[in-house]
Design a protein around this motif. Structure first.
Motif, PDB file in Angstrom:
ATOM      1  N   LEU A   6       4.973   5.489  -0.990  1.00 30.36           N
ATOM      2  CA  LEU A   6       3.852   4.694  -1.738  1.00 30.36           C
ATOM      3  C   LEU A   6       2.970   5.557  -2.444  1.00 30.36           C
ATOM      4  O   LEU A   6       2.001   5.471  -3.119  1.00 30.36           O
ATOM      5  N   GLY A   7       3.067   7.012  -1.388  1.00 31.93           N
ATOM      6  CA  GLY A   7       1.631   7.953  -1.728  1.00 31.93           C
ATOM      7  C   GLY A   7       0.722   7.440  -0.714  1.00 31.93           C
ATOM      8  O   GLY A   7      -0.044   7.869  -1.311  1.00 31.93           O
ATOM      9  N   LEU A   8       0.806   6.768   0.330  1.00 34.81           N
ATOM     10  CA  LEU A   8       0.074   6.645   0.871  1.00 34.81           C
ATOM     11  C   LEU A   8      -0.483   7.692   1.785  1.00 34.81           C
ATOM     12  O   LEU A   8       0.720   7.603   2.785  1.00 34.81           O
ATOM     13  N   ARG A  38      -0.923   4.201  11.641  1.00 39.93           N
ATOM     14  CA  ARG A  38      -1.805   3.157  10.352  1.00 39.93           C
ATOM     15  C   ARG A  38      -2.246   4.209   8.693  1.00 39.93           C
ATOM     16  O   ARG A  38      -2.750   5.461   9.420  1.00 39.93           O
ATOM     17  N   THR A  39      -1.989   3.587   7.606  1.00 41.86           N
ATOM     18  CA  THR A  39      -2.323   3.595   6.507  1.00 41.86           C
ATOM     19  C   THR A  39      -4.082   3.722   6.558  1.00 41.86           C
ATOM     20  O   THR A  39      -4.859   3.048   6.446  1.00 41.86           O
ATOM     21  N   GLU A  40      -4.251   4.891   4.916  1.00 36.56           N
ATOM     22  CA  GLU A  40      -5.472   4.252   4.766  1.00 36.56           C
ATOM     23  C   GLU A  40      -5.626   3.075   4.117  1.00 36.56           C
ATOM     24  O   GLU A  40      -4.731   2.345   3.536  1.00 36.56           O
ATOM     25  N   PRO A  41      -6.746   2.876   3.803  1.00 29.30           N
ATOM     26  CA  PRO A  41      -7.164   1.481   3.628  1.00 29.30           C
ATOM     27  C   PRO A  41      -6.789   1.211   2.122  1.00 29.30           C
ATOM     28  O   PRO A  41      -6.969   1.658   1.362  1.00 29.30           O
ATOM     29  N   CYS A  42      -6.153  -0.300   1.970  1.00 33.71           N
ATOM     30  CA  CYS A  42      -5.312  -0.585   0.686  1.00 33.71           C
ATOM     31  C   CYS A  42      -5.493  -1.964   0.409  1.00 33.71           C
ATOM     32  O   CYS A  42      -5.727  -3.090   1.843  1.00 33.71           O
ATOM     33  N   GLU A  43      -4.867  -2.272  -0.933  1.00 39.60           N
ATOM     34  CA  GLU A  43      -4.969  -3.830  -0.640  1.00 39.60           C
ATOM     35  C   GLU A  43      -3.406  -4.341  -1.046  1.00 39.60           C
ATOM     36  O   GLU A  43      -2.728  -3.781  -1.052  1.00 39.60           O
TER      37      GLU A  43
END
Length: 247
Positions: free
Chosen positions: A58-60, A80-85
């Motif tokens: 997903l490129g996160l 943990r990923t960067e903030p995303c929806e």
């Protein structure tokens, strides 16, 4: 997500012990950062998480836990990923998502799991025979649900981080059972019940089963076959039985 209140969980268990191998797994589609992902339905998981392979696809950007961090017994360190929806059914949230890293020799067949923190919100109907799942927010319309009049009604343990129910019948007190839709196993017994069950009939067919658990790695356990297994007021037929190793 809305706060959890007045939880009612409708579980259509037409086949309680369907295994969760890749061809039997129940999955749900969701969107992460506007991209579609396929998540395994896992009532035995405390929370939603992505796998590292999916996060990369997903490129996160993923922040890994410190190398010096040590998880508690039976627990897993999450990145943990960067903030995303994140969107699934009627649930929408924005923020970082937990990420679990698998060893390179394992290739997960889903992008992550949808855990009890999401499933337990509102009303979730699981049809494990047809592998269909539907979710509604509270308040819900009773007309939108299947007719539960012929179902067995079980009490869900409040405050639990997984799907744990009390099944009445068969003993002076209800039996406590965790229903884990993410497990490829059949019935897993507490150690003392497993030992008694084996002693009752030591000639049942037996084998070894190996599985990967993020908290401990590869685990090999004994598994036996039951042509008939009684669980409180339920009778299960042709099901594998093993021992649950509490962490």
């Amino acid at each position: 997500m809305e706060p959890r209140h007045g939880i009612r969980f409708c579980l259509l268990l037409l086949c309680l012990c369907s295994t969760a191998r890749s061809d039997d797994r129940m999955t749900m589609e969701a969107k992460v950062a506007g991209q579609t992902v396929r998540l395994g339905l896992d009532t035995g998981s405390e929370r939603l998480c992505l796998f590292d392979t999916a996060a990369r696809r997903l490129g996160l950007q993923v922040e890994q836990p410190p190398a010096s961090a040590q998880p508690a017994t039976g627990k897993v360190l999450f990145g943990r990923t960067e903030p995303c929806e994140f969107e699934i059914g009627c649930n929408r949230l924005f923020g970082p998502l937990p990420v679990v890293t698998f060893p390179g020799y394992l290739q997960p067949d889903v992008d992550g799991v949808i855990g009890w923190d999401i499933i337990g919100q509102g009303v979730t109907v699981i049809d494990s025979v047809h592998k269909k799942v539907s979710m509604q927010k509270m308040p819900f319309s009773p007309e939108a649900l299947p007719d539960p009049s012929a179902w067995s009604c079980w009490k869900i343990r409040p405050g639990a981080h997984r799907l744990i129910v009390e099944i009445p019948g068969g003993e002076p007190t209800p039996q406590t059972v965790m229903i884990d839709t993410g497990s490829p196993r059949g019935v897993l017994l507490a150690p003392h019940r497993w030992q008694q069950w084996v002693r009752d009939d030591p000639h049942r067919p037996a084998t070894l089963d190996a599985s990967f658990q993020p908290a401990v790695g590869i685990v090999a356990t004994e598994e036996r076959w039951a042509s008939r297994f009684t669980l409180a007021d339920m009778v299960l037929h042709e099901v594998p039985v093993g021992q649950y190793a509490a962490m």
